[in-house]
Enzyme design. Structure first.
Site: not given
Length: 294
Positions: A35, A39, A47, A61, A67, A165-166, A215
């Site tokens: 993730r 992001h 970068d 960020e 985040n 997202h598994t 899941d």
């Protein structure tokens, strides 16, 4: 490929060993590293800007609401410290993050190994306002197709990357608006399976920060995610939107039946994502500390 073959030949194995050690202690960090890489790449390109700390003059960020739940920063720091001891000033934080995401997903979570290009430079900009460009959990299929399309991804690549997202979990704050008990002004999301909605309602009584897995196998890279949304048990609205859309439902059905195809296509899409707006030569730098610009 093999960018560090002469300047730091052990770079990839050092990152891999650092990731393995961390995931042996906490397998849930595999999802965190994937993730974080996503992001990073979706904002100003791959970068390492998501790693930069805020200062008194700039909110970075990583302090965006989107985040705040990112995890795994300490793994990147450990790898960077090791590399600075062996190859000072040679390996970028952006490359470490890309390698760590690859290693965490495919070596530890059960997917195939593959090579990635390296040689990214670290960016010098990290601003909270830029994170408005991240996909939101409330997006429908059209919005997802649009925002991924802005980065050069097809609808098929968007679906396969959503399959990331598994791995991992989401917090109740990201999906409780789908449940009528938490928002009496709205009907319960009709795309939610009623028994799953009841399960979520009970879980979220414990508070917004309660974690629920996407899941049934949140630490294994498989295609269970697609089987889950076929049953109306997609955790986020944006997850279930993939199956609700006639335009892309066929892709969900395809990947639910073919784990090998999903794994291969995900690998291809992740390599492509890792090349988003990369900085080379004087466009960036090699940060000596991933948390701050040189």
């Amino acid at each position: 490929m093999d960018y560090y073959a002469f300047s730091c030949p052990s770079a990839e194995s050092m990152v891999m060993n650092t990731v393995f050690q961390a995931l042996n202690k906490d397998p849930t960090l595999a999802a965190g590293l994937l993730r974080m890489h996503f992001h990073d790449c979706f904002i100003q390109g791959c970068d390492g800007s998501v790693l930069i700390d805020s200062t008194k003059d700039n909110t970075a960020e990583k302090d965006s609401p989107a985040n705040l739940s990112l995890r795994g920063f300490e793994i990147i720091d450990d790898a960077k410290n090791l590399l600075e001891d062996w190859c000072p000033g040679m390996v970028s934080c952006a490359d470490i993050l890309a390698m760590a995401a690859r290693d965490s997903v495919f070596f530890k979570a059960g997917g195939p190994a593959y090579d990635i290009p390296t040689g990214r430079k670290d960016g010098r900009r990290s601003r909270i306002e830029d994170t408005i460009n991240l996909p939101q959990p409330s997006f429908n299929a059209s919005s997802l197709i649009r925002i991924f399309g802005q980065h050069g991804f097809s609808a098929q690549e968007m679906v396969v990357l959503s399959g990331g997202h598994t791995l991992g979990v989401a917090r109740c704050s990201s999906f409780k608006n789908r449940l009528s008990q938490f928002d009496p002004t709205h009907q319960q999301d009709p795309s939610l399976d009623p028994s799953f909605a009841k399960f979520l309602s009970q879980k979220c009584l414990a508070g917004d920060n309660t974690a629920v897995a996407f899941d049934a196998s949140p630490n294994i890279f498989d295609n269970n995610y697609f089987n889950t949304i076929q049953r109306g048990a997609g955790l986020l609205f944006s997850d279930q939107a993939l199956f609700n859309s006639p335009m892309i439902r066929g892709l969900v059905n395809l990947y639910s039946m073919d784990r090998a195809l999903f794994s291969f296509d995900f690998q291809q899409a992740l390599v492509k994502m890792g090349l988003l707006d990369v900085k080379e030569d004087d466009e960036g730098e090699i940060r000596l500390n991933c948390h701050r610009i040189n």
